[in-house]
Design a protein around this motif. Structure first.
Motif, short mmCIF file in Angstrom:
data_model
loop_
_atom_site.label_atom_id
_atom_site.label_comp_id
_atom_site.label_asym_id
_atom_site.label_seq_id
_atom_site.Cartn_x
_atom_site.Cartn_y
_atom_site.Cartn_z
N MET A 74 17.07 4.48 -38.44
CA MET A 74 16.07 4.13 -39.48
C MET A 74 14.74 4.83 -39.22
N LEU A 75 14.31 4.90 -37.99
CA LEU A 75 13.06 5.58 -37.65
C LEU A 75 13.12 7.06 -38.01
N VAL A 76 14.21 7.72 -37.64
CA VAL A 76 14.37 9.14 -37.95
C VAL A 76 14.39 9.36 -39.45
N LEU A 77 15.09 8.49 -40.19
CA LEU A 77 15.15 8.64 -41.65
C LEU A 77 13.79 8.43 -42.31
N VAL A 78 13.03 7.46 -41.84
CA VAL A 78 11.70 7.21 -42.41
C VAL A 78 10.79 8.41 -42.15
N SER A 85 6.74 14.55 -40.10
CA SER A 85 6.90 15.39 -38.92
C SER A 85 5.63 16.19 -38.60
N THR A 86 4.94 16.68 -39.62
CA THR A 86 3.69 17.42 -39.36
C THR A 86 2.62 16.50 -38.79
N LEU A 87 2.58 15.26 -39.29
CA LEU A 87 1.62 14.28 -38.76
C LEU A 87 1.93 13.94 -37.31
N LEU A 88 3.21 13.75 -37.00
CA LEU A 88 3.59 13.42 -35.62
C LEU A 88 3.28 14.57 -34.67
N PRO A 94 -2.07 11.39 -28.38
CA PRO A 94 -2.53 10.00 -28.34
C PRO A 94 -1.39 9.00 -28.51
N LEU A 95 -0.37 9.37 -29.28
CA LEU A 95 0.78 8.48 -29.46
C LEU A 95 1.53 8.29 -28.14
#
Length: 114
Positions: A74-78, A85-88, A94-95
């Protein structure tokens, strides 16, 4: 009828007229030999299971594995559907720092309860 008269005279005299034959080697007046009790065992002190042992036992259960795989999918799909992906990639440092705090506490707790 001769045998019944001898029974009547023996009964009148108070003799033991039991129809059960006496057992040889057994005194009615003596108590039975009870089995000798075993010496008391030393109680083993159960070692309390540590946090890591309990955790490892729980994560090996099938329901935990199934739910973990489900939530990971579910996490990968969201992330894929929301195009995050660009935000991550932009905030991974920091994450990672935020994720390391509970991981460090987990490792510390596991080490302290060994």
């Amino acid at each position: 009828v001769g045998s019944s008269s001898s029974f009547a005279t023996a009964h009148a005299q108070g003799a033991n007229t039991s129809l059960v034959a006496p057992m040889h080697g057994f005194d009615a007046g003596q108590p039975l030999d009870a089995p000798v009790p075993l010496p008391p065992r030393k109680k083993k002190k159960k070692k309390r299971r540590g946090f890591l042992e309990v955790f490892l036992h729980k994560i090996q259960k099938p329901e935990f594995i199934l739910l973990s795989v489900w939530w990971f999918i579910m996490l990968v799909l969201v992330i894929y559907m929301a195009e995050m992906s660009t935000l991550l990639r932009a905030i991974w440092k920091p994450l990672l720092l935020l994720m390391s705090v509970p991981i460090l506490f987990f490792v510390g707790l596991a080490y302290a309860t060994l």
